[in-house]
Design a protein around this motif. Sequence first.
Motif, PDB file in Angstrom:
ATOM      1  N   ALA A 194       0.831  -1.200   0.000  1.00  0.00           N
ATOM      2  CA  ALA A 194       0.000   0.000   0.000  1.00  0.00           C
ATOM      3  C   ALA A 194       0.867   1.251   0.000  1.00  0.00           C
ATOM      4  O   ALA A 194       2.006   1.255   0.475  1.00  0.00           O
ATOM      5  CB  ALA A 194      -0.918   0.010   1.224  1.00  0.00           C
ATOM      6  N   LEU A 195       0.292   2.324  -0.545  1.00  0.00           N
ATOM      7  CA  LEU A 195       0.928   3.641  -0.548  1.00  0.00           C
ATOM      8  C   LEU A 195      -0.083   4.660  -0.048  1.00  0.00           C
ATOM      9  O   LEU A 195      -1.103   4.904  -0.696  1.00  0.00           O
ATOM     10  CB  LEU A 195       1.403   4.004  -1.953  1.00  0.00           C
ATOM     11  N   ASP A 196       0.197   5.241   1.130  1.00  0.00           N
ATOM     12  CA  ASP A 196      -0.605   6.350   1.642  1.00  0.00           C
ATOM     13  C   ASP A 196       0.022   7.649   1.146  1.00  0.00           C
ATOM     14  O   ASP A 196       1.227   7.860   1.299  1.00  0.00           O
ATOM     15  CB  ASP A 196      -0.640   6.340   3.169  1.00  0.00           C
ATOM     16  N   ILE A 197      -0.796   8.520   0.575  1.00  0.00           N
ATOM     17  CA  ILE A 197      -0.297   9.714  -0.113  1.00  0.00           C
ATOM     18  C   ILE A 197      -0.704  10.964   0.643  1.00  0.00           C
ATOM     19  O   ILE A 197      -1.861  11.093   1.071  1.00  0.00           O
ATOM     20  CB  ILE A 197      -0.837   9.776  -1.552  1.00  0.00           C
ATOM     21  N   GLY A 198       0.260  11.907   0.806  1.00  0.00           N
ATOM     22  CA  GLY A 198      -0.046  13.211   1.381  1.00  0.00           C
ATOM     23  C   GLY A 198       0.505  13.390   2.779  1.00  0.00           C
ATOM     24  O   GLY A 198       0.516  12.458   3.590  1.00  0.00           O
ATOM     25  N   GLY A 199       0.971  14.624   3.063  1.00  0.00           N
ATOM     26  CA  GLY A 199       1.497  14.941   4.380  1.00  0.00           C
ATOM     27  C   GLY A 199       0.455  15.490   5.330  1.00  0.00           C
ATOM     28  O   GLY A 199       0.772  15.809   6.482  1.00  0.00           O
ATOM     29  N   ASN A 200      -0.791  15.603   4.885  1.00  0.00           N
ATOM     30  CA  ASN A 200      -1.878  16.064   5.739  1.00  0.00           C
ATOM     31  C   ASN A 200      -2.430  14.864   6.504  1.00  0.00           C
ATOM     32  O   ASN A 200      -3.099  14.000   5.934  1.00  0.00           O
ATOM     33  CB  ASN A 200      -2.967  16.716   4.895  1.00  0.00           C
ATOM     34  N   PHE A 201      -2.168  14.800   7.798  1.00  0.00           N
ATOM     35  CA  PHE A 201      -2.539  13.635   8.584  1.00  0.00           C
ATOM     36  C   PHE A 201      -3.972  13.694   9.100  1.00  0.00           C
ATOM     37  O   PHE A 201      -4.304  13.050  10.100  1.00  0.00           O
ATOM     38  CB  PHE A 201      -1.552  13.443   9.738  1.00  0.00           C
ATOM     39  N   SER A 202      -4.815  14.464   8.426  1.00  0.00           N
ATOM     40  CA  SER A 202      -6.241  14.414   8.711  1.00  0.00           C
ATOM     41  C   SER A 202      -7.009  13.787   7.554  1.00  0.00           C
ATOM     42  O   SER A 202      -8.203  13.523   7.673  1.00  0.00           O
ATOM     43  CB  SER A 202      -6.785  15.829   8.973  1.00  0.00           C
ATOM     44  N   ARG A 203      -6.330  13.542   6.437  1.00  0.00           N
ATOM     45  CA  ARG A 203      -6.952  12.939   5.257  1.00  0.00           C
ATOM     46  C   ARG A 203      -6.333  11.575   4.982  1.00  0.00           C
ATOM     47  O   ARG A 203      -5.115  11.394   5.123  1.00  0.00           O
ATOM     48  CB  ARG A 203      -6.764  13.836   4.035  1.00  0.00           C
ATOM     49  N   LEU A 204      -7.168  10.648   4.559  1.00  0.00           N
ATOM     50  CA  LEU A 204      -6.712   9.310   4.197  1.00  0.00           C
ATOM     51  C   LEU A 204      -6.871   9.123   2.699  1.00  0.00           C
ATOM     52  O   LEU A 204      -7.997   9.121   2.182  1.00  0.00           O
ATOM     53  CB  LEU A 204      -7.518   8.254   4.960  1.00  0.00           C
ATOM     54  N   ASN A 205      -5.749   8.993   1.999  1.00  0.00           N
ATOM     55  CA  ASN A 205      -5.739   8.721   0.559  1.00  0.00           C
ATOM     56  C   ASN A 205      -4.754   7.578   0.329  1.00  0.00           C
ATOM     57  O   ASN A 205      -3.558   7.738   0.572  1.00  0.00           O
ATOM     58  CB  ASN A 205      -5.307   9.949  -0.242  1.00  0.00           C
ATOM     59  N   SER A 206      -5.257   6.470  -0.116  1.00  0.00           N
ATOM     60  CA  SER A 206      -4.410   5.278  -0.199  1.00  0.00           C
ATOM     61  C   SER A 206      -4.712   4.494  -1.466  1.00  0.00           C
ATOM     62  O   SER A 206      -5.863   4.412  -1.908  1.00  0.00           O
ATOM     63  CB  SER A 206      -4.649   4.389   1.028  1.00  0.00           C
ATOM     64  N   VAL A 207      -3.660   3.916  -2.065  1.00  0.00           N
ATOM     65  CA  VAL A 207      -3.811   2.991  -3.185  1.00  0.00           C
ATOM     66  C   VAL A 207      -3.043   1.725  -2.832  1.00  0.00           C
ATOM     67  O   VAL A 207      -1.927   1.789  -2.292  1.00  0.00           O
ATOM     68  CB  VAL A 207      -3.307   3.614  -4.508  1.00  0.00           C
ATOM     69  N   GLU A 208      -3.650   0.570  -3.108  1.00  0.00           N
ATOM     70  CA  GLU A 208      -3.077  -0.701  -2.684  1.00  0.00           C
ATOM     71  C   GLU A 208      -3.094  -1.701  -3.837  1.00  0.00           C
ATOM     72  O   GLU A 208      -4.071  -1.776  -4.588  1.00  0.00           O
ATOM     73  CB  GLU A 208      -3.878  -1.273  -1.505  1.00  0.00           C
ATOM     74  N   PHE A 209      -2.023  -2.473  -3.950  1.00  0.00           N
ATOM     75  CA  PHE A 209      -1.909  -3.537  -4.951  1.00  0.00           C
ATOM     76  C   PHE A 209      -1.653  -4.845  -4.212  1.00  0.00           C
ATOM     77  O   PHE A 209      -0.793  -4.895  -3.327  1.00  0.00           O
ATOM     78  CB  PHE A 209      -0.758  -3.253  -5.922  1.00  0.00           C
ATOM     79  N   GLY A 210      -2.377  -5.890  -4.593  1.00  0.00           N
ATOM     80  CA  GLY A 210      -2.162  -7.141  -3.880  1.00  0.00           C
ATOM     81  C   GLY A 210      -2.871  -8.313  -4.504  1.00  0.00           C
ATOM     82  O   GLY A 210      -3.315  -8.284  -5.663  1.00  0.00           O
TER      83      GLY A 210
END
Length: 279
Positions: A194-210
Amino acid sequence: MKQLLKHVVLLGFLLAFLFSNQVLAQTIEPPVEKVVRNTSNIQSEYGSGFGFNVAMNNFGFNVGGEYRKVVGPSTELMTSIRIGGLRDASEQTFTDYLFGQQIIPNKYQRAFAFPLLIGLRHRLFTDMIQENYRFFVSASMGPALAFSFPYFDDTNDNGYREQFSNFYEPVNDIFTGWSEGDWHMGGTGEIKLALDIGGNFSRLNSVEFGYFFYYFPDGLQLMMPNQPIPLPNPGPGQFPYETYPPGHPMEGDLILEPSFEDQTFFGSPQITFTFGWLW
């Protein structure tokens, strides 16, 4: 005069020596200072997270929700529940140009699945990659429910969709046949990068391959269990399948043989997008 000349030459050597030392001092580079990288500690940035996710795999689309709980400096406990289609990976869809209906050859049942997953996520490369891009590896597993229902109206209950013999068995639409459906209990699991994107730690934006899978110990019969026996050399205009002869109790019906077996394991590569909140 000679004495003055000696003093001038001596002064010239002294100036040249001082100038050369100054140039040398200017060309020597200062020592490189060691850069201290930020070590990841997600525990100090947020404690929990919730998101909605959309997953795509060989079975179709899955939608659901996910909850995360930080349990260590680089580790999260996660749980998710989804709903999605379940099908055989060999299925192909065609259009019936006579009636304008989409047909899946050899399909016997439709199915939906409800996986519940519980697992762990652990952050990788914490001292190399900064906070805007956070890599995780995760593994999870849990129970799964599946609901299967007939793909067509099997009038004579022989496990084959007949169209041109003594019966015509039409395909059910997506909302038909539920009353004849069955529930199946099994297990599910996935392994993801998984890759969590962004330095804002109030938002969750993630893309995952598996890789994602189901296992149903009793099996699901998604493809037709029986197929008609073809005639070896059908003549012009002759029905291409063998039927029971005149005088037989099933006169005119197709003679069937076993075809697709029920399936216990379903596996597929998967990509997942998650959007939500951290706090």
